[in-house]
Design a protein around this motif. Structure first.
Motif, short mmCIF file in Angstrom:
data_model
loop_
_atom_site.label_atom_id
_atom_site.label_comp_id
_atom_site.label_asym_id
_atom_site.label_seq_id
_atom_site.Cartn_x
_atom_site.Cartn_y
_atom_site.Cartn_z
N UNK A 1 9.74 -0.74 -25.79
CA UNK A 1 10.70 0.44 -24.60
C UNK A 1 10.02 0.97 -24.30
N UNK A 2 9.08 0.74 -22.87
CA UNK A 2 8.52 1.62 -21.38
C UNK A 2 9.71 1.50 -19.80
N UNK A 3 9.86 2.11 -19.47
CA UNK A 3 9.98 1.63 -17.84
C UNK A 3 9.37 0.79 -17.07
N UNK A 4 8.41 0.15 -18.00
CA UNK A 4 9.00 -1.74 -17.19
C UNK A 4 8.82 -2.84 -17.62
N UNK A 5 9.19 -2.27 -19.29
CA UNK A 5 10.77 -2.68 -20.18
C UNK A 5 12.08 -3.05 -19.73
N UNK A 6 12.33 -1.85 -19.35
CA UNK A 6 14.32 -1.40 -18.97
C UNK A 6 14.00 -2.12 -17.64
N UNK A 7 12.64 -1.97 -16.58
CA UNK A 7 13.17 -2.15 -15.29
C UNK A 7 13.78 -3.89 -15.47
N UNK A 8 12.64 -4.51 -16.21
CA UNK A 8 12.50 -5.90 -16.58
C UNK A 8 13.91 -6.24 -16.65
N UNK A 9 14.05 -6.12 -17.95
CA UNK A 9 15.28 -6.46 -18.69
C UNK A 9 16.69 -6.31 -17.90
N UNK A 10 16.88 -5.05 -17.14
CA UNK A 10 17.92 -4.85 -15.77
C UNK A 10 17.46 -5.92 -14.69
N UNK A 11 16.00 -6.09 -14.91
CA UNK A 11 16.45 -7.19 -13.13
C UNK A 11 16.60 -8.32 -13.43
N UNK A 12 16.43 -8.52 -15.02
CA UNK A 12 16.77 -10.17 -15.71
C UNK A 12 18.20 -10.35 -16.00
N UNK A 13 18.98 -9.45 -16.06
CA UNK A 13 20.69 -9.40 -16.09
C UNK A 13 20.79 -9.55 -14.64
N UNK A 14 20.63 -8.26 -13.45
CA UNK A 14 21.03 -9.08 -12.40
C UNK A 14 20.42 -10.22 -11.31
#
Length: 248
Positions: free
Chosen positions: A86-99
């Motif tokens: 759980x880091x910034x890259x994973x957080x942004x990648x997670x939201x990018x995948x959902x969007x």
């Protein structure tokens, strides 16, 4: 406003589903659920909230849209939780995948708003106003609430260099960050960049004061990074939200 009817339907669907996703993933996701999503029953509760929010905000049940969102959200969140990173890259990648999923279903199955209990009774001008407000609402969630996690994760590597870093008030720091991003976002949306600039200037003066007076340079530099990251996030998202709302 986009003139192509197909593009309009896609944009309307994307706006509605994006707002629903952000509602379900942030204000409607308690921290006790967020930290336990590696457990299937807990994750299932979260997915039920995501799917239910999409149905409510859309105003009718669209099987292909809801099933795709629910299944992909389950898979993405389970993978992230089981990965244990759980880091910034994973957080942004997670939201990018959902969007990206929201964008895909909007293109594949644009919503039929004539079936919606919410939007079918609105005039075109009223619908445009509602969708514009919804886009700004999405911007608010990203700037103020999602910004909490983005800024925290950006700052985490710097905080690890400071002895006793975890001794502070975690919820207090979150509240301060949200309270400083909120007026900046509002001023940007209201078309008052000067007022937003005054908030940023006041926060910068405080940060520089901490740097000058602090005996611990690492903590002072951390405070500066925190201020500029938080306010920069709010400004960037604010302008993006204003641009997106202007599409209607």
């Amino acid at each position: 406003m986009i003139g192509n009817p197909d593009a309009v339907a896609i944009l309307q669907t994307f706006t509605i589903l994006l707002f629903a996703h952000l509602l379900g993933d942030f204000p409607l996701q308690p921290e006790r659920i967020a930290i336990r999503k590696g457990q299937i029953p807990i994750l299932s509760i979260h997915i039920a909230i995501i799917a239910g929010t999409a149905v409510v905000v859309l105003g009718y049940f669209a099987p292909a849209i809801i099933a795709t969102i629910a299944i992909t959200h389950f898979c993405i969140d389970l993978f992230k939780s089981r990965k244990g990173t759980f880091n910034l890259a994973w957080f942004l990648a997670d939201q990018a995948a959902h969007i990206a999923v929201v964008a895909a279903v909007s293109i594949l199955w644009p919503a039929d708003l004539s079936r919606s209990l919410i939007y079918s009774h609105l005039t075109p001008d009223q619908l445009s106003a509602v969708l514009s407000a919804m886009m700004l609402g999405s911007g608010f969630i990203i700037a103020v609430l999602a910004g909490t996690y983005a800024v925290e994760l950006f700052l985490k590597p710097f905080g690890e260099e400071i002895d006793g870093f975890e001794a502070g008030l975690k919820k207090g720091a979150r509240a301060i960050g949200q309270l400083e991003r909120l007026p900046v976002f509002i001023f940007i949306v209201m078309g008052q960049p000067l007022a937003a600039g005054l908030v940023i200037a006041a926060r910068a003066i405080m940060a520089f004061g901490e740097l000058r007076n602090a005996g611990d340079r690492k903590r002072a530099e951390y405070a500066m990074l925190s201020a500029f990251a938080s306010l920069g996030w709010a400004v960037g998202i604010g302008y993006m939200a204003v641009w997106a709302a202007g599409l209607f």
